[in-house]
Design a protein around this motif. Structure first.
Motif, short mmCIF file in Angstrom:
data_model
loop_
_atom_site.label_atom_id
_atom_site.label_comp_id
_atom_site.label_asym_id
_atom_site.label_seq_id
_atom_site.Cartn_x
_atom_site.Cartn_y
_atom_site.Cartn_z
N THR A 357 0.52 -1.35 -0.24
CA THR A 357 0.02 0.42 -0.37
C THR A 357 1.10 1.26 0.16
N ASP A 418 -17.62 8.45 2.61
CA ASP A 418 -17.85 7.65 2.25
C ASP A 418 -16.65 7.30 1.35
N SER A 419 -16.40 8.55 0.73
CA SER A 419 -15.66 8.16 -0.38
C SER A 419 -14.66 7.54 -0.55
N ILE A 420 -13.93 7.49 1.08
CA ILE A 420 -12.52 7.29 1.17
C ILE A 420 -12.61 5.75 0.64
N THR A 421 -13.54 4.94 1.13
CA THR A 421 -13.78 3.52 1.69
C THR A 421 -14.64 3.08 0.43
N ALA A 422 -15.59 3.91 -0.19
CA ALA A 422 -16.71 3.49 -1.45
C ALA A 422 -16.52 4.29 -2.88
N SER A 424 -15.17 7.68 -4.67
CA SER A 424 -15.61 9.17 -5.08
C SER A 424 -16.70 8.97 -5.81
N THR A 430 -10.42 5.77 -6.84
CA THR A 430 -9.75 4.99 -5.27
C THR A 430 -8.57 5.72 -4.33
N ASN A 434 -10.56 13.45 1.23
CA ASN A 434 -11.98 13.83 1.21
C ASN A 434 -11.55 15.14 2.41
#
Length: 516
Positions: A357, A418-422, A424, A430, A434
């Motif tokens: 990562t 929620d953009s960090i996990t789901a 944008s 990905t 945010n």
């Protein structure tokens, strides 16, 4: 005195012929949009999006162009090839995905010559309608080439791309210009000629294997390009113009399509020198760098101490906003395969070679304003300040820390926790950070993204370029990108198109000072 002579005399007196000549022979970001190098800050196939691309040759000369797609984490190449444009030619293509998690792919219905061929290549996979396409590859970041990022093909789904003019194509030796020039039927005379010119097994016919300068003269610019990210399902269209870098090279850069050169680090304005011309606060800055630091000339024209743009997220307009922030030269400073174990200024953190990562973060500074001049919340000038605005969400029980952008290509979302996990909401990115502006009561407004702060407590003091020949430096980072906004009109009459979209290029400021 003739009119033209009078005009030239006035021009020489006001500007100075020598000054004009220096601009014409120095790397610059052409405000008219024409150049030798085109930088497209974003492509994506996430969220069922397609990215449509084009490049236009405005000149009466043939052009040899390197087309390169780079994944968004560490700008490792996922697809390179040579494109040969005839005079006044346009080449178009589309980047698309076949699945929700697989590789990005390139499809072209254009007849312009590419090496290797794409449209007519029987070795490439086919769509159901029989059209051929090239799949983006993970060769440069998998197996022995893996650094510390994921090695799967989904890493190719978003990033940025560039086109570099390698030279002008003529008919001096082998008739290459005639071969790539479109005829009355819209087809080039003989794409096979320039393709076999690169095949060593063709023996004497492989004239570019023997000498890549056959029929090639130095680049002269005149290219422009655009890209459009298309949301077919929701009827939204995010279109932008490529950034055009002009006067990139005074020498031929023509290379085999199987090679990774030329790169942005190959700027060459005169023997042993890469000179940049940068317009800043009403002044033209001339920055000279030795050939070993040629990448710094390109970085200089993109360098900013801060970026500025707007955002809209109001619920009553069903609005969403995302910023694309791409560092187009970053990998030339942080990729260990290029620079070794230590990052090169203005970047300070190396992309690691262990783990899965890996990132090479850059510290930034956020200041958000609503549309009525407030609140002016400075992002982490002092991390202990409770008004400090970080990226969100934070890990549990974590004190506010300096905001960071992790990748080469970044998407900043606004009020999308929620953009960090789901991913944008607009681009399905990905590679996300945010901004929780709603947490301080701001849904619509603007933001200053500080890449270096020239006053006050300096958190970002390390973002200082290597000095030029005058021992001056650019403070900040080389960056490009835009704001994308989408709206949905929930009150539209049945059957009336209710989705709207727009794209607005970032604005920026520059700081150029003696090196500390």
């Amino acid at each position: 005195m003739r009119k033209n002579a009078l005009s030239n005399a006035i021009l020489a007196g006001v500007a100075g012929v020598a000054g004009l000549a220096s601009v014409a022979n120095a790397v610059n970001l052409n405000p008219d949009g024409l150049g030798e190098v085109l930088v497209y800050p974003y492509y994506t196939v996430n969220n069922n999006l397609n990215t449509l691309i084009s490049v236009v040759n405005t000149t009466d000369q043939g052009k040899a162009v390197k087309v390169r797609f780079l994944e968004g984490r560490n700008s490792r190449e996922v697809l390179d090839f040579n494109l040969y444009l005839s005079p006044f030619d346009v080449w178009t293509a589309a980047v698309f995905g076949l699945t929700d998690t697989g590789a990005g792919n390139l499809l072209t219905d254009d007849n312009s010559c590419t090496v290797p061929p794409i449209k007519t290549n029987s070795g490439l996979p086919q769509l159901a309608d029989g059209r051929r396409y090239a799949q983006f590859q993970n060769f440069r970041y998998s197996g022995p080439n893996n650094e510390s990022g994921p090695d799967t093909l989904d890493r190719t789904r978003e990033g940025h791309f560039e086109m570099i003019e390698m030279g002008e194509v003529g008919d001096f030796d082998e008739g290459s210009l005639s071969a790539i020039t479109h005829q009355a039927n819209g087809m080039p005379l003989d794409c096979g000629q320039v393709q076999t010119a690169w095949i060593a097994a063709a023996g004497a016919a492989a004239y570019w294997v023997a000498d890549p300068n056959n029929d090639i003269t130095p680049p002269a610019g005149g290219l422009f390009g655009s890209a459009s990210i298309v949301d077919v399902v929701n009827g939204k269209f995010y279109a932008y113009n490529a950034d055009a870098v002009d006067a990139f090279s005074a020498i031929n850069l023509h290379t085999n399509p199987g090679l990774l050169n030329p790169k942005l680090s190959d700027a060459n304005t005169s023997p042993g020198l890469a000179q940049a011309i940068v317009f800043s606060n009403g002044t033209l800055i001339t920055a000279d760098y030795p050939s070993a630091q040629a990448i710094d000339a390109v970085s200089a024209v993109f360098s900013h101490d801060a970026l500025f743009n707007e955002f809209v997220t109001s619920a009553d307009a069903a609005a969403a906003s995302e910023w694309v922030v791409t560092f187009p030269t970053k990998n030339q400073y942080v990729d260990q395969a290029i620079v070794g174990a230590a990052a090169i200024p203005p970047f300070t953190r190396i992309f690691p070679t262990a783990g899965t990562t890996g990132t090479a973060p850059v510290d930034v500074n956020l200041t958000v304003y609503n549309r009525e001049e407030g609140p002016t919340i400075a992002g982490c000038v002092d991390p202990s300040d409770p008004s400090c605005l970080p990226f969100s969400p934070l890990p549990p029980d974590t004190q506010v820390t300096t905001p960071q952008l992790l990748w080469e290509t970044n998407v900043i979302t606004f009020n999308q926790p929620d953009s960090i996990t789901a991913g944008s909401s607009i681009f399905g990115s990905t590679l996300v950070a945010n901004v929780d502006a709603a947490g301080i009561g701001v849904n619509d407004g603007w933001m200053r993204l500080g890449l270096y702060d020239a006053v006050g407590p300096l958190l970002i003091t390390d973002h200082i370029s290597r000095p030029d020949a005058a021992l001056n430096s650019f403070f900040g980072l080389p960056a490009a990108g835009f704001w994308a906004v989408g709206f949905t009109n929930g009150e539209a009459a049945p059957g009336v198109l209710a989705n709207y979209s727009g794209v607005y290029r970032h604005k920026g400021s520059r700081v150029y000072l003696p090196t500390p």
